[in-house]
Design an enzyme around this catalytic site. Sequence first.
Site, PDB file in Angstrom:
ATOM      1  N   LYS A 258       0.874  -1.159  -0.063  1.00 28.92           N
ATOM      2  CA  LYS A 258      -0.087  -0.097   0.118  1.00 28.92           C
ATOM      3  C   LYS A 258       1.014   1.235   0.186  1.00 28.92           C
ATOM      4  CE  LYS A 258      -3.616  -1.934   3.096  1.00 28.92           C
ATOM      5  NZ  LYS A 258      -4.857  -1.730   2.031  1.00 28.92           N
ATOM      6  N   ARG A 332     -10.235 -11.559   1.709  1.00 27.42           N
ATOM      7  CA  ARG A 332     -11.176 -12.363   1.465  1.00 27.42           C
ATOM      8  C   ARG A 332     -10.482 -13.910   1.538  1.00 27.42           C
ATOM      9  NH1 ARG A 332     -11.466  -9.051  -4.220  1.00 27.42           N
ATOM     10  NH2 ARG A 332     -11.271  -7.626  -2.352  1.00 27.42           N
TER      11      ARG A 332
END
Length: 485
Positions: A258, A332
């Site tokens: 990120k 996920r």
Amino acid sequence: GLVLGVYSSEKDGAAQFTSAGDAFDRLVSGKLRALLSLCGPPLKKGKTRIFHGLHQDFPSVAVVGLGKKNAGINEQENWNEGKENIRTAVAVGCRQIQDLEIPCVEVDPCGDAQAAAEGAVLGLHEYNELKQKKKPVVTPQLHGSAESEAWQKGVIYAEGQNLARYLMEAPANYITPIKFAEHIEQKLRSFSNVKVHIRQESWITTQEMGAFLSVAKGSAEPPIFLEIHYLGSANTDDSPLVFVGKGVTFDSGGISLKPSSGMDAMRADMGGAATVCSAIVTAAALNLPLNIIGLAPLCENMPSGKANKPGDVVRAKNGKTIQVDNTDAEGRLLLADALCYAHNFNARAIVNAATLTGAMDVALGSAATGVFTNSSWLWTHLYEASILTGDRVWRMPLFEHYTKQVTDCPLADVSNIGKYSRAGGACTAAAFLKEFVTASHWAHLDIAGVMSNKDEVPYLRKGMAGRPTRTLVEFAARLSQDSHN
């Protein structure tokens, strides 16, 4: 200190007090009403005025604007406006008293003691564990004795959300996977009808949770699978409600790193685990008559020589292979395995919560949690709960349209990102999770947009929000009533 509510004046401009305000005004021979009318225009909703020296028991009195007297459910806003007005006004009043360094405040129930308690306890909360200079601690209490049961319920609801806020706000070196699990275990220690299992990496391996382990292996912190069993139903064999929460205690993005700006906020990427575990702590404190199981896969997502690489293929618990096209779509992967495991419990419903996608924040901002569900029955319960709590939910689509974008994958059964990259990112993430669900009542709550608060929710200070903990609790409470009827 004392916090009293006043409604927007109707025609004549005279202050319209709550019954507690009227009683206090009589006690001080009408001085409060007289002072208010001298202070200029009537108090607007959520605004406050402070008066000193009116009564020896209450050297400082904060009068707060409650808006219209009979405000109820606002169809346009999808919440109970009266309750929200009370939460906001009481929070503002309590903070005013705190600024005066008064250690105790009595709060006018304003016609809804639960909402008033929530406003007080949520409004005063602040994470300052690690600062030497702390704000004075203020203890809010109910003014009068009429609604003490509702007040206590509101305190428990708000303390549940504050627990989630505490866990999310704490630095990632203080709340590691094991520390998170131990903190929840300690909160549940006093309840005889709760069992907490802190599962280590060896157990996770025997469960063949390859997707979860693939994320965890990038970090030096060992993963933990936290499993909580709350047996509140008279029949311990009743089908449980199963809560699943994403527990990434720090998310660097992994190899798909990120940007450094704002990365510190990723200490709250375990917001899903924090809210579902806090909801179970709250359900136990309220002694709700239903069984709940909580599952939280906990780990860090870090870039190391052992970390997942873009293009790697991993195998989930149900045997499906997953192509990891972006290592920052890691939540996920944890949830895939936890959702497979959740099917072992013959659940009445499976509800998972996760700070899953930036796309959810783009879609709804901080107004509401996005809900993707295969069950209209489940949606109705969540929606009705959120109207009462003011912590809203909004239904999002689970179309086949999105499923095709994750199952059309070159190397594996599914890809962990949609093939059109950013388009409908929250929806393709939900479609990915659906590949690991066979239960007919399942809901996925994407809470990325409601993770933190700047000033949007006036009764929460700036910082991690702990949302939608109260909505999950209210939902569980409604479910428990459902099974009794």
